[in-house]
Design an enzyme around this catalytic site. Structure first.
Site, PDB file in Angstrom:
ATOM      1  N   SER A 129       8.871   3.544   4.662  1.00  0.00           N
ATOM      2  CA  SER A 129       9.940   3.867   3.729  1.00  0.00           C
ATOM      3  C   SER A 129       9.488   3.708   2.293  1.00  0.00           C
ATOM      4  CB  SER A 129      11.171   3.017   4.017  1.00  0.00           C
ATOM      5  OG  SER A 129      12.294   3.570   3.379  1.00  0.00           O
ATOM      6  N   HIS A 141       5.023  -7.573  -0.114  1.00  0.00           N
ATOM      7  CA  HIS A 141       4.684  -8.880  -0.669  1.00  0.00           C
ATOM      8  C   HIS A 141       5.303  -9.039  -2.052  1.00  0.00           C
ATOM      9  CE1 HIS A 141       1.472  -9.876   2.366  1.00  0.00           C
ATOM     10  NE2 HIS A 141       1.726  -8.601   2.627  1.00  0.00           N
ATOM     11  N   ASP A 182       0.877  -1.170   0.000  1.00  0.00           N
ATOM     12  CA  ASP A 182       0.000   0.000   0.000  1.00  0.00           C
ATOM     13  C   ASP A 182       0.911   1.216   0.000  1.00  0.00           C
ATOM     14  OD1 ASP A 182      -2.115  -1.724   0.304  1.00  0.00           O
ATOM     15  OD2 ASP A 182      -2.782  -0.945   2.234  1.00  0.00           O
TER      16      ASP A 182
END
Length: 282
Positions: free
Chosen positions: A251, A145, A90
């Site tokens: 980050s 992921h 996200d």
């Protein structure tokens, strides 16, 4: 002028000492400290816990456990097309364009070297491939992921600075992503080589991968390289959507695809919000 001043102030800060302190505070399992940190963070960023596997923010043992919370399994479905690459996080797209002769575009007036970013030789197919830079704000989900099925070929830990990676600093600090502390993961996939780079930043306590645990900061902050066998003990294979790693505080992730491989979806453009599991490329 404001962005430039903010960037220059960071040159003067003890970046690693501040980040170690933040990391220590985040891991405290003292109830009053955890409660104060979590409640303050929730109030500041209005965190939506409805998708979390554990929706009670005070059920986590520490602020860091809350910050790196897992999502419900059905919260981020993967693309329906088998050949599509999934967005790994996200966040917000900072850049999405071609690699030009081993050079990546950071911001107006700034480019940086692919091989410096990766801390060593880059597969030839990536030299004129394409890339997306994805920025994770503090309020985003902070697990990373796998964009595609792949076999891990090499992991590289590159020590460096810990500048902020927000827009103001990216537009003011040359070669920021190639000078910050980072972990570069090189994969072999059905479409060729793929790199996924986890870039550290100010207040990032650590970077972890699912197969190696905490990689950054490394012992004595010395560069380290790991090669992984194709088969057998020690080999690492990830399926699309499988957890790859996590940031203990926010980050940036950079995904680099080979020339002639999948193309980034038109919707993956600079400034756009993205979500884990949406189609990144096909």
């Amino acid at each position: 002028m404001g962005a430039r001043l903010f960037a220059w102030l960071q040159y003067l800060l003890p970046q690693h000492a501040i980040s170690r302190l933040v990391g220590w505070l985040g891991r405290l399992e003292v109830p009053w400290a955890r409660t104060a940190l979590v409640r303050g963070f929730m109030a500041m960023f209005r965190i939506d816990m409805s998708e979390a596997a554990e929706p009670d923010p005070l059920a986590y043992a520490s602020f860091n456990a809350f910050f790196t919370r897992a999502l419900q399994p059905e919260a981020r479905p993967m693309p329906t097309a088998a050949e599509a690459l999934a967005c790994p996080v996200d966040g917000r797209v900072s850049q999405c364009t071609d690699v030009e002769d081993g050079q990546l575009f950071q911001a107006k007036g700034f480019r940086y070297d692919l091989e410096r970013l990766l801390g060593g030789p880059a597969p030839e197919a990536l030299w004129d491939g394409s890339f997306a830079t994805l920025y994770l704000a503090p309020y985003d989900y902070h697990r990373i992921h796998a964009p595609a099925d792949g076999r891990l070929v090499e992991m590289r830990y590159l020590p460096g600075a810990l500048f902020s990676v927000n827009g103001a600093t990216v537009s003011a600090v040359p070669r920021l992503f190639a000078r910050n502390e980072r972990v570069a993961c090189l994969f072999e996939t059905d479409f060729g080589p793929m790199a996924v780079v986890l870039v550290g930043a100010l207040n990032v306590g650590s970077i972890e991968t699912t197969w190696a645990g905490e990689v950054a900061p490394g012992p004595d902050r010395q560069a380290a390289f790991w090669r992984y066998p194709q088969e057998g003990p020690g080999s690492v294979r990830l399926a699309r959507g499988e957890e790859l790693g996590r940031f203990n505080f926010g980050s940036t992730v950079i995904v680099i695809l080979p020339q002639g491989g999948p193309r980034f979806a038109p919707a993956i453009s600079a400034g756009r919000r993205v979500r884990l599991g949406e189609t990144l490329a096909s």
